[in-house]
Scaffold this active site. Sequence first.
Site, mmCIF file in Angstrom:
data_model
loop_
_atom_site.group_PDB
_atom_site.id
_atom_site.type_symbol
_atom_site.label_atom_id
_atom_site.label_comp_id
_atom_site.label_asym_id
_atom_site.label_seq_id
_atom_site.Cartn_x
_atom_site.Cartn_y
_atom_site.Cartn_z
ATOM 1 N N ASP A 43 0.821 -1.206 0.000
ATOM 2 C CA ASP A 43 0.000 0.000 0.000
ATOM 3 C C ASP A 43 0.858 1.259 0.000
ATOM 4 O O ASP A 43 1.970 1.255 0.518
ATOM 5 C CB ASP A 43 -0.926 -0.025 1.236
ATOM 6 N N ASN A 45 1.267 3.423 -2.931
ATOM 7 C CA ASN A 45 1.797 3.859 -4.229
ATOM 8 C C ASN A 45 1.291 5.247 -4.606
ATOM 9 O O ASN A 45 2.047 6.091 -5.088
ATOM 10 C CB ASN A 45 1.362 2.895 -5.340
ATOM 11 N N ARG A 56 -0.855 9.296 -9.833
ATOM 12 C CA ARG A 56 -0.842 8.072 -9.030
ATOM 13 C C ARG A 56 -0.213 6.884 -9.768
ATOM 14 O O ARG A 56 0.446 6.046 -9.162
ATOM 15 C CB ARG A 56 -2.278 7.707 -8.622
ATOM 16 N N THR A 89 -11.058 -6.475 -4.728
ATOM 17 C CA THR A 89 -12.386 -6.419 -5.365
ATOM 18 C C THR A 89 -13.002 -5.022 -5.177
ATOM 19 O O THR A 89 -13.936 -4.667 -5.879
ATOM 20 C CB THR A 89 -13.335 -7.476 -4.746
ATOM 21 N N ASN A 91 -11.072 -2.227 -5.425
ATOM 22 C CA ASN A 91 -10.283 -1.258 -6.188
ATOM 23 C C ASN A 91 -10.911 -0.876 -7.534
ATOM 24 O O ASN A 91 -10.463 0.068 -8.185
ATOM 25 C CB ASN A 91 -8.840 -1.753 -6.403
ATOM 26 N N ARG A 94 -11.919 2.818 -8.277
ATOM 27 C CA ARG A 94 -10.952 3.871 -8.620
ATOM 28 C C ARG A 94 -11.204 4.418 -10.018
ATOM 29 O O ARG A 94 -11.897 3.793 -10.813
ATOM 30 C CB ARG A 94 -9.540 3.297 -8.514
ATOM 31 N N ARG A 211 2.046 -5.000 6.061
ATOM 32 C CA ARG A 211 1.363 -3.935 5.321
ATOM 33 C C ARG A 211 2.201 -2.664 5.392
ATOM 34 O O ARG A 211 2.622 -2.249 6.476
ATOM 35 C CB ARG A 211 -0.033 -3.647 5.887
ATOM 36 N N SER A 219 -8.197 -4.550 5.152
ATOM 37 C CA SER A 219 -8.766 -4.238 3.836
ATOM 38 C C SER A 219 -9.203 -5.475 3.050
ATOM 39 O O SER A 219 -8.852 -5.631 1.873
ATOM 40 C CB SER A 219 -7.800 -3.378 3.013
ATOM 41 N N GLU A 230 1.267 -13.664 12.103
ATOM 42 C CA GLU A 230 1.878 -12.517 12.771
ATOM 43 C C GLU A 230 1.734 -11.311 11.846
ATOM 44 O O GLU A 230 1.922 -11.429 10.631
ATOM 45 C CB GLU A 230 3.373 -12.793 13.031
#
EC number: 2.5.1.-
Length: 263
Positions: A43, A45, A56, A89, A91, A94, A211, A219, A230
């Site tokens: 995550d 970008n 972007r 699913t 995204n 956008r 992440r 998400s 972990e």
Amino acid sequence: MIERLKSWLVGYQKEKSLKPADEERLELLKKGPIPRHVAIIMDGNGRWAQKRGMPRIAGHRAGMKTVRHITRAADDLGIEALTLYSFSTENWKRPQDEVNYLMGLPEEFLRTDLDELVRRNIRVGMVGREEELPEHTLRAIEGFKAGTEGNTGMMLSFALNYGARSEMIQAVKWIIDDVESGKVDKGEVDEGLFDQYLYTSNLPDPDLMIRTSGEVRISNFMLWQLAYSELWFTDGLWPDFSRELFYKAIEDFQRRSRRYGAV
Ligand code: IPE
Ligand code: IPE
Ligand code: MG
């Protein structure tokens, strides 16, 4: 043929040998427990690009380079499976040009990286719903699968059009089909059987989930499979993620005590 040779040479040159400090760190890490499966929510970008006054999609381009570096780092460490959350699913919400760009990345990655992946004996696959994906994206995924199917090394999976809730609903529907057709008995439905109906049926559950970007949420990623993983979060944005940080995450993982509910 010549083109393939050229891209092989380019790919080969890109892959520099490790710095002595990295080699040393790698050897130390290999003495501890290595996670079998690492899953990453890549995550940040967009923010990376925006901070630089760029569109972007420039962030997604930069993020693709990180995919290459982290794949190498994971492979060098001897990790069995690396799964990269590439498109959820959700995204699809956008802007269309961003979605189009993201859907083109697998083809580009196939062109630039297939040879190195083959050389490293890496297998490539996808987890997610194929249905909504454009034809050309699916073709690229097929190209990866066909090009690496004989390999026996690390399993690199791209989570594309992936959403854990839709994955579980799909699994339930497939199980109902099999119960109704008599292939499966209702009494056989347990956690192990459910696992076999998920997109990740060929993978062990992730031992470590990373992440980037400072968001501390899941998400809709692998809700079932992450039950005892972990979790490791970093504020850095995905295009800035590096082999060093990846190995830091592994070091932290090695210090964790996994109890699975026991003492
Ligand atoms: C992650 O970066 C890549 C994808 C979701 C495809 P983002 O595009 O979500 O970047 P941010 O979170 O907006 O910075
Ligand atoms: C998760 O990132 C999906 C991927 C990395 C592919 P998002 O940027 O879509 O997640 P949210 O919207 O911040 O939760
Ligand atoms: Mg994001």
